[in-house]
Write an enzyme that holds these catalytic residues in place. Sequence first.
Site, mmCIF file in Angstrom:
data_model
loop_
_atom_site.group_PDB
_atom_site.id
_atom_site.type_symbol
_atom_site.label_atom_id
_atom_site.label_comp_id
_atom_site.label_asym_id
_atom_site.label_seq_id
_atom_site.Cartn_x
_atom_site.Cartn_y
_atom_site.Cartn_z
ATOM 1 C CG ASP A 78 98.656 27.778 20.699
ATOM 2 O OD1 ASP A 78 99.062 26.786 21.415
ATOM 3 O OD2 ASP A 78 97.546 28.107 20.672
ATOM 4 C CD GLU A 137 94.106 25.993 20.445
ATOM 5 O OE1 GLU A 137 93.545 25.062 20.720
ATOM 6 O OE2 GLU A 137 94.397 27.213 20.835
ATOM 7 C CD GLU A 186 85.418 15.460 25.724
ATOM 8 O OE1 GLU A 186 85.591 15.853 24.275
ATOM 9 O OE2 GLU A 186 84.732 14.693 26.249
ATOM 10 C CG HIS A 198 89.556 24.713 19.747
ATOM 11 N ND1 HIS A 198 88.499 24.394 19.132
ATOM 12 C CD2 HIS A 198 90.349 23.561 19.662
ATOM 13 C CE1 HIS A 198 88.496 23.273 18.715
ATOM 14 N NE2 HIS A 198 89.590 22.455 19.134
ATOM 15 C CG HIS A 230 92.855 27.673 24.818
ATOM 16 N ND1 HIS A 230 93.596 27.298 24.963
ATOM 17 C CD2 HIS A 230 92.248 28.158 25.972
ATOM 18 C CE1 HIS A 230 93.653 26.967 26.266
ATOM 19 N NE2 HIS A 230 92.759 27.757 26.814
ATOM 20 C CG ASP A 284 95.903 31.156 22.989
ATOM 21 O OD1 ASP A 284 95.093 32.053 23.263
ATOM 22 O OD2 ASP A 284 95.610 29.706 23.165
#
Length: 240
Positions: free
Chosen positions: A7, A9, A52, A57, A150, A155
């Site tokens: 994953d 971010e 946002e 995260h 997150h 994740d």
Amino acid sequence: MREIIFDTETTGLDMREDRIIELGGVELVNRFPTGRTFHRFINPQGRAVHAEAQAVHGISAADLVGKPIFSEIAEEWLAFTDGAKLIAHNANFDIGFLNLEFGRLGHPAIDVGRVVDTLALARRKHPMGPNSLDALCRRYGIDNGHRTKHGALLDSELLAEVYIELIGGKQAALILDAVAVQMNGAGEVADIDISIGARQIALPPRLTEAERAAHAGLVRTLGEKALWLKVEAEAGAAQN
């Protein structure tokens, strides 16, 4: 078979402008976690972290001061993922960002043939949804109570459990647990003999004589062309 559940971010959602700021992955071999992981925070080289994105995260620009830039962790990531399938949720997003980072370094793009998108798997298996990572954790009874934000590694760990459920891996694991599993030198499950021999003592019949007689009486009422007559004739021939 080796797979990396991973994953990313990012500073935001715009692939043209935003950058990866966290990259995490966990290794599976033959659908079992090996305990090997990859986790790095990455300095976005002056890119601002959108409010946002930070709300999702929780990573701020201050958290990334002094962290390596992508070029400094790229070879380590390539070594960790070498030869493995790459598994991600909404994989187009993560692969898109990774390929842009590799493109800036003059490195070939990741072959999409190596990539499995668990969101696509979930949509085929559960077409009525919802199919977010949190929703799939709830569906499969996976504890995600510690996921308040997150995170690339967290994740990935949750997605590894979801992925195994999506492909029916727990049923396969139960079969492997029931026999002696041996690993060959390549870290793969060796061939296993699971042949079943004849019972030393036969099981007692499940039908009583009265039940057999009642069945025979019913068959006689079905006529000469009844399928049961053919079945019983073949069974009798097999016994002789």
